[in-house]
Every structure is written in C-alpha cells, then in structure tokens.
Write an enzyme that holds these catalytic residues in place. Structure first.
Site, PDB file in Angstrom:
ATOM      1  N   GLU A 215       0.872  -1.177   0.000  1.00  0.00           N
ATOM      2  CA  GLU A 215       0.000   0.000   0.000  1.00  0.00           C
ATOM      3  C   GLU A 215       0.907   1.224   0.000  1.00  0.00           C
ATOM      4  OE1 GLU A 215      -3.064  -0.180  -0.491  1.00  0.00           O
ATOM      5  OE2 GLU A 215      -3.494  -2.280  -0.043  1.00  0.00           O
ATOM      6  N   CYS A 249      -2.239   9.482   2.490  1.00  0.00           N
ATOM      7  CA  CYS A 249      -1.852   8.935   1.186  1.00  0.00           C
ATOM      8  C   CYS A 249      -2.922   9.147   0.122  1.00  0.00           C
ATOM      9  CB  CYS A 249      -1.497   7.459   1.308  1.00  0.00           C
ATOM     10  SG  CYS A 249      -2.858   6.423   1.889  1.00  0.00           S
TER      11      CYS A 249
END
EC number: 1.2.99.10
Length: 453
Positions: A215, A249
């Site tokens: 991720e 993010c």
C-alpha cells in the site's frame, strides 16, 4: 518476548506457524473472540491512544477518533458480522466423460503474517491489516513505524499484554529491525509506506518467494471543471487536503481548476482555510504537525516552488507548516513530479479536459482520483483515463473509511487491496479439493442418465 537480534526475529514466523499447525486453523468463534478482544483493547485505551497520537503528530482529539479509532471499531464490527458468509465453503459439480468432477472450495489462512505500519496513521495502519489477517485465521507480527514512537510503544505494551506472542505480537525498532523481519520466512508481508521502501521490501521478500501486499502512495489528482465549483466542494477539498496536516496517502495532491472558475476557487479556498483553522492556524486545536524533521524539510522546500496565495509560514521548532496554497508553478518543478504528502496545495488552471488528461500532468496510477463535476462526459473521460482502483466524484477521502470498498493501489501506488471482505481475501488463499465420482452412462430416449456406482 523476542529480542530484536536477527536470529530471534527470524524465528518468529516459524514459532507462530508451529502453534497454528498444532492447534489447527482457528474456528470462526475463536477469530471473533480475538477481534472482540482487540476492539475492547482499543475502546479501553482510547484516551491513551489519543495522547500518543498527539505526541507523535499533534493530532487533534476528534481527528484521532474519527480517522484512527472509529474506523477500526467499524471495521471489526463489519468483519465479525460477515466473516461466516465469507468463509463458507462452496461446491460445484461438472460432468466429464464417464465421471462427475466434484469441487469444494474454501479459504485458508496463509500462516504467519508480517504487517509493517506507517507513521502517518500509526494506529489505523498497524491494526487495520491485522483485522483482516485475524479474520482469515492467521497469526500476526506487527511492526509499527519508529517515526511514531509514542503510538508504537503503546501498541506494543497493550497488545503484547493482551495476546500470546504465538497469536499476535508487536515488535518495535528501527529500519534495521524491519529489515531483519522482512528477511524472515513469513508466509505473507503487508507493507504500508513509501514507494522506495516498498520496493526494498518486495525485493527482500522475493528472495524467499514470500507474497507481498504493498500500500504505497502517489499524486492523487483533483479536478474542478466549469460545472463543479461550489462552496461545499471547496470545503470538502480543503478538509481532505489539510486533514492530518496533509499527511494522508489519499489526500488531493494537486488541484486542477477550470480557468472560468479559477480565481473564484482560489478566493474560496482561502476563506475555507480561515474558517477551519482561523487566521493563526498554529494556534488552532484542530490542526496537526509534521511527523519528522526530515519530512518537514522536504515539505518546506516545496513552498518555494510557486507563488504563495495563502499561508506559507512554518516553524521548525514544533514542525508546524501552515495550510499553504501555491499558484504559478513552473512546469517540471519537483512539487509537480513528487508526492507532496504535506499541507501544500498547488492549484493549476486548465481550459480543456481532454487536453489536460493527455498532457501527462496527471499520474494515471495514483492511489485514487477525484473530480468535482456535473458534466457526465467529463466524469466519464476522467474515469477512463485513470488506472487507480478508486475514483471519487464530488467527494474526497470518505471511501477509505468504508468496509464495503476495497482499498489498494495499481502500478506505482501498490498492489493488493484490503478493508472488509477484500482484507479477508487478501490474507487467505483458496484451497480446492476435487473428487471424481465414477458413473455408468445409459442412453435412454437421446438423454444421458448418470448412475453413480
């Protein structure tokens, strides 16, 4: 409790695997009990986690609850409600020449899983993958980020007191500790962090053919077309960009605004920032800080790469950077090439959607993409252009809190996904058992009748 030397760390997955194999794959009730214990642990220590998150990132209390604690509690509730359905065995039969092939399929845990968390949401990004891993029946080792030490040490104390190390263990340490762990023979590694570190983790894991879920991040574009401007849209974008001081993010990285609403947009952004954080955001109890000195330095260097339309101030002593809006940025500047991951928002005008999408200024495989529009053609163009696994229309970030939406990247933003059912699937593999049922075939009135012997 293991020492952080290479030998002790490398023995962790074998010890957890041995315990798993001797005890057998945990029942659904056992998994639910572990998740319930984890939920109780989070609830009972909510205040302690809030203090730790403030110490590490200056996180406001409500932000800590809404973006770290509440999403974990919601995920646990969702998983416990649906795990039986996800884990159900499926069956199918196929007629072959002279026999019937019976196939039974069921999900099984990988075994011992390593989870490497990130510093920007140090509680959520350490425990969210663990929820999926536990639901799938795995044993876990969690390595929180050393850059959020207060949260990491609190996690270590609470979890290691509540769970036997053969089931769930937190190991703290620096990058060397993480390197020793990724070299250990885990059955699966889950990593959240930068692309550079993610590549190193994947390379290390590849030496042992250990599967990896990455991720990562990217430059998430946000487009406001000529139909998409509204005060509500601006407030949504400002909230999403400056949440956690921009260290998210999936935050909007760069804002592309149609020329017809460009000035109006800039004025409204300034008004929204002032409404959220006041004229002195450093004094605001609703605004966080940058996590590390190195990251602080990187972000403030971006500020000089454009004209400051709003904000621009910073203070190294407590790693404060004001919510900042930049305009008139030279093409090719680092801020337009690299993920910002901080409270600096470049606002770029454009005149034509097709030209913008074909210009190369938008990263196609960003972690997510945002568009504010009422124009269905523009929305469809954007969806077709982006390779990211999620596209959000007229909102930002909310999808990451939903257990119904798989969270993951494509290309340089990572691979693999989790949250909800996707997490259960990510941390398990499908075992297929086949059986041939021998038959006799009699032809009666042009039909085949199968008679099992």
């Amino acid at each position: 409790m293991p020492d952080n030397d290479s030998h002790s760390l490398k023995s962790l997955p074998e010890r957890q695997r041995e315990d798993l194999f001797s005890a057998g794959s945990p029942s659904l009730e056992a998994r639910k009990k572990q998740l319930s214990r984890l939920k109780t642990m989070i609830v009972d220590h909510e205040e302690a986690f809030t203090r730790a998150l403030h110490a590490d990132l200056g996180k406001p209390a409500f932000e800590s609850f809404s973006s770290e604690i509440a999403v974990l509690l919601n995920e646990i509730d969702h998983v416990c409600k649906h795990i039986a359905k996800w884990n159900r065995q499926s069956r199918s039969r196929y007629l072959k020449m002279g026999y019937v092939e019976s196939i039974k399929r069921k999900r099984h845990p990988y075994g011992s899983v390593l989870i490497i968390g990130s510093w920007n949401y140090p509680l959520q990004l350490s425990l969210m993958p663990a929820i999926g891993a536990i639901a799938a029946g795995n044993r876990c080792v969690i390595k929180p980020s050393e850059h959020a030490p207060a949260t990491a040490e609190l996690l270590k104390k609470i979890i290691n007191d509540a769970f036997p190390p053969e089931q769930l263990l937190v190991v703290t340490g620096d990058a060397q500790t993480a390197s020793h762990l990724t070299a250990a023979p885990f059955d699966l590694i889950f990593f959240t962090g930068s692309g550079q570190t993610g590549k190193a983790v994947a390379e290390q894991a590849a030496r042992q053919l250990t599967p990896v879920i990455l991720e990562l991040g990217g430059k998430n574009p946000c487009i406001i077309d000529e139909t998409g401007f509204s005060k509500e849209a601006v407030r949504e974008i400002v909230w999403g960009k400056f949440l956690n001081a921009g260290q998210t993010c999936i935050a909007p990285d760069t804002l592309f605004v149609h020329q017809s609403v460009y000035e109006k947009m800039l004025n409204e952004i300034s008004a929204a920032v002032s409404a959220f954080y006041g004229e002195q955001p450093r004094e605001s109890s609703d605004y966080g800080r940058i996590c590390t000195d190195d990251h602080f330095q990187k972000v403030i260097e971006f500020i000089g790469q454009g004209d400051v339309r709003h904000g621009g101030s910073y203070d190294r002593s407590d790693r404060f950077i004001a919510p900042t809006v930049l305009t008139d940025i030279e093409p090719g500047s680092p801020i337009l090439q690299e993920e910002i991951f901080g409270p600096v928002l470049p606002v770029i005008p454009y005149t034509d959607m097709r030209t913008l999408l074909s210009s190369g200024r938008i990263q196609r495989d960003a972690l997510t993409g945002y568009i504010f529009s009422k124009n269905k053609d523009n929305i469809q163009l954007f969806k077709e252009h982006m390779r990211s696994s999620t596209i959000s229309v007229n909102q930002v970030i909310h999808h990451a809190a939903s257990p119904h939406i798989a969270f993951g990247g494509v290309g340089t933003s990572g691979y693999g996904a989790y949250h909800g059912k996707a997490g259960f699937l990510a941390f398990s593999y499908e075992k297929q058992n086949t059986e041939h049922i021998i038959t006799s075939i009699f032809k009666v009135n042009s039909r085949h009748i199968l008679i099992q012997i």
